[in-house]
Design a protein around this motif. Structure first.
Motif, PDB file in Angstrom:
ATOM      1  N   MET A  48      44.266  58.222  33.846  1.00 49.75           N
ATOM      2  CA  MET A  48      43.012  57.579  34.170  1.00 49.75           C
ATOM      3  C   MET A  48      43.286  56.139  34.575  1.00 49.75           C
ATOM      4  SD  MET A  48      39.720  57.130  31.757  1.00 49.75           S
ATOM      5  CE  MET A  48      38.302  57.818  32.531  1.00 49.75           C
ATOM      6  N   GLY A  49      42.623  55.679  35.635  1.00 47.28           N
ATOM      7  CA  GLY A  49      42.828  54.327  36.137  1.00 47.28           C
ATOM      8  C   GLY A  49      41.975  53.309  35.405  1.00 47.28           C
ATOM      9  N   ILE A  50      42.214  52.072  35.730  1.00 43.89           N
ATOM     10  CA  ILE A  50      41.470  50.969  35.135  1.00 43.89           C
ATOM     11  C   ILE A  50      40.295  50.627  36.036  1.00 43.89           C
ATOM     12  CG2 ILE A  50      41.595  48.528  34.531  1.00 43.89           C
ATOM     13  CD1 ILE A  50      44.551  48.975  33.922  1.00 43.89           C
ATOM     14  N   LYS A  51      39.149  50.356  35.461  1.00 40.04           N
ATOM     15  CA  LYS A  51      37.980  49.934  36.216  1.00 40.04           C
ATOM     16  C   LYS A  51      37.938  48.412  36.200  1.00 40.04           C
ATOM     17  CE  LYS A  51      35.322  54.037  35.187  1.00 40.04           C
ATOM     18  NZ  LYS A  51      34.112  54.587  34.578  1.00 40.04           N
ATOM     19  N   MET A  52      37.883  47.829  37.407  1.00 41.31           N
ATOM     20  CA  MET A  52      37.892  46.372  37.534  1.00 41.31           C
ATOM     21  C   MET A  52      36.612  45.898  38.197  1.00 41.31           C
ATOM     22  SD  MET A  52      41.769  45.852  38.896  1.00 41.31           S
ATOM     23  CE  MET A  52      41.618  47.139  40.112  1.00 41.31           C
ATOM     24  N   GLY A  53      36.154  44.747  37.831  1.00 43.00           N
ATOM     25  CA  GLY A  53      34.941  44.176  38.398  1.00 43.00           C
ATOM     26  C   GLY A  53      35.190  43.271  39.577  1.00 43.00           C
ATOM     27  N   VAL A  54      36.454  42.822  39.750  1.00 45.68           N
ATOM     28  CA  VAL A  54      36.796  41.874  40.812  1.00 45.68           C
ATOM     29  C   VAL A  54      38.076  42.328  41.510  1.00 45.68           C
ATOM     30  CG1 VAL A  54      37.425  39.467  41.286  1.00 45.68           C
ATOM     31  CG2 VAL A  54      35.755  39.979  39.519  1.00 45.68           C
ATOM     32  N   ARG A  99      45.354  40.518  39.824  1.00 53.92           N
ATOM     33  CA  ARG A  99      46.504  40.093  39.014  1.00 53.92           C
ATOM     34  C   ARG A  99      47.851  40.567  39.547  1.00 53.92           C
ATOM     35  NH1 ARG A  99      42.659  41.607  34.812  1.00 53.92           N
ATOM     36  NH2 ARG A  99      41.787  39.680  34.013  1.00 53.92           N
ATOM     37  N   CYS A 100      47.832  41.575  40.455  1.00 56.02           N
ATOM     38  CA  CYS A 100      49.078  42.116  40.983  1.00 56.02           C
ATOM     39  C   CYS A 100      48.832  42.643  42.401  1.00 56.02           C
ATOM     40  CB  CYS A 100      49.609  43.221  40.073  1.00 56.02           C
ATOM     41  SG  CYS A 100      48.593  44.704  40.026  1.00 56.02           S
ATOM     42  N   PRO A 101      49.857  43.055  43.119  1.00 54.94           N
ATOM     43  CA  PRO A 101      49.676  43.497  44.505  1.00 54.94           C
ATOM     44  C   PRO A 101      49.221  44.951  44.667  1.00 54.94           C
ATOM     45  CG  PRO A 101      52.002  43.470  43.954  1.00 54.94           C
ATOM     46  CD  PRO A 101      51.270  42.904  42.761  1.00 54.94           C
ATOM     47  N   THR A 102      48.800  45.607  43.609  1.00 56.18           N
ATOM     48  CA  THR A 102      48.392  47.009  43.685  1.00 56.18           C
ATOM     49  C   THR A 102      47.102  47.161  44.492  1.00 56.18           C
ATOM     50  OG1 THR A 102      49.345  47.398  41.502  1.00 56.18           O
ATOM     51  CG2 THR A 102      47.772  49.025  42.304  1.00 56.18           C
ATOM     52  N   PRO A 103      47.086  48.071  45.474  1.00 55.58           N
ATOM     53  CA  PRO A 103      45.853  48.292  46.242  1.00 55.58           C
ATOM     54  C   PRO A 103      44.788  48.978  45.385  1.00 55.58           C
ATOM     55  CG  PRO A 103      47.612  49.754  46.990  1.00 55.58           C
ATOM     56  CD  PRO A 103      48.198  48.856  45.945  1.00 55.58           C
ATOM     57  N   VAL A 104      43.527  48.637  45.640  1.00 57.32           N
ATOM     58  CA  VAL A 104      42.418  49.219  44.896  1.00 57.32           C
ATOM     59  C   VAL A 104      41.371  49.769  45.862  1.00 57.32           C
ATOM     60  CG1 VAL A 104      42.732  47.720  42.885  1.00 57.32           C
ATOM     61  CG2 VAL A 104      41.176  47.031  44.694  1.00 57.32           C
ATOM     62  N   ALA A 105      40.530  50.656  45.373  1.00 49.31           N
ATOM     63  CA  ALA A 105      39.440  51.232  46.149  1.00 49.31           C
ATOM     64  C   ALA A 105      38.115  50.897  45.462  1.00 49.31           C
ATOM     65  CB  ALA A 105      39.602  52.741  46.249  1.00 49.31           C
ATOM     66  N   ALA A 134      28.934  49.799  39.822  1.00 45.12           N
ATOM     67  CA  ALA A 134      30.028  49.745  40.788  1.00 45.12           C
ATOM     68  C   ALA A 134      31.290  49.157  40.150  1.00 45.12           C
ATOM     69  CB  ALA A 134      29.619  48.906  41.988  1.00 45.12           C
ATOM     70  N   TYR A 135      32.449  49.585  40.661  1.00 53.74           N
ATOM     71  CA  TYR A 135      33.729  49.067  40.159  1.00 53.74           C
ATOM     72  C   TYR A 135      34.817  49.279  41.188  1.00 53.74           C
ATOM     73  CZ  TYR A 135      34.538  54.004  38.974  1.00 53.74           C
ATOM     74  OH  TYR A 135      34.673  55.362  39.021  1.00 53.74           O
ATOM     75  N   PHE A 136      35.936  48.604  40.990  1.00 51.10           N
ATOM     76  CA  PHE A 136      37.145  48.833  41.778  1.00 51.10           C
ATOM     77  C   PHE A 136      38.089  49.645  40.896  1.00 51.10           C
ATOM     78  CE2 PHE A 136      35.538  44.827  43.563  1.00 51.10           C
ATOM     79  CZ  PHE A 136      35.483  45.176  44.901  1.00 51.10           C
ATOM     80  N   ARG A 137      38.818  50.581  41.530  1.00 50.26           N
ATOM     81  CA  ARG A 137      39.759  51.400  40.757  1.00 50.26           C
ATOM     82  C   ARG A 137      41.114  51.389  41.416  1.00 50.26           C
ATOM     83  NH1 ARG A 137      37.680  57.459  42.186  1.00 50.26           N
ATOM     84  NH2 ARG A 137      37.307  57.043  44.334  1.00 50.26           N
TER      85      ARG A 137
END
Length: 61
Positions: free
Chosen positions: A1-7, A34-40, A58-61
């Motif tokens: 499971m991925g992390i849900k990010m707000g920004v 915080r890192c170069p990982t692409p998010v959707a 809504a969130y970024f994953r």
């Protein structure tokens, strides 16, 4: 499971908040702040669970 990010950050380094982001606004690809990982981006939606409607923000994953 991925992390849900707000920004998240776009390619130009601008900060985007999940609740106000609309696909195509920022310079893609978006990445973790915080890192170069692409998010959707995942838009806000309702989900049916146990015969109830649950709002998922809504969130970024």
């Amino acid at each position: 499971m991925g992390i849900k990010m707000g920004v998240a950050l776009d390619s130009a380094g601008r900060e985007w908040h999940a609740d106000t982001y609309v696909k195509g606004q920022g310079l893609e690809p978006l990445r973790c702040e915080r890192c170069p990982t692409p998010v959707a981006h995942q838009a806000a939606h309702t989900r049916e669970r146990d015969d109830r409607s649950i709002y998922v923000p809504a969130y970024f994953r």
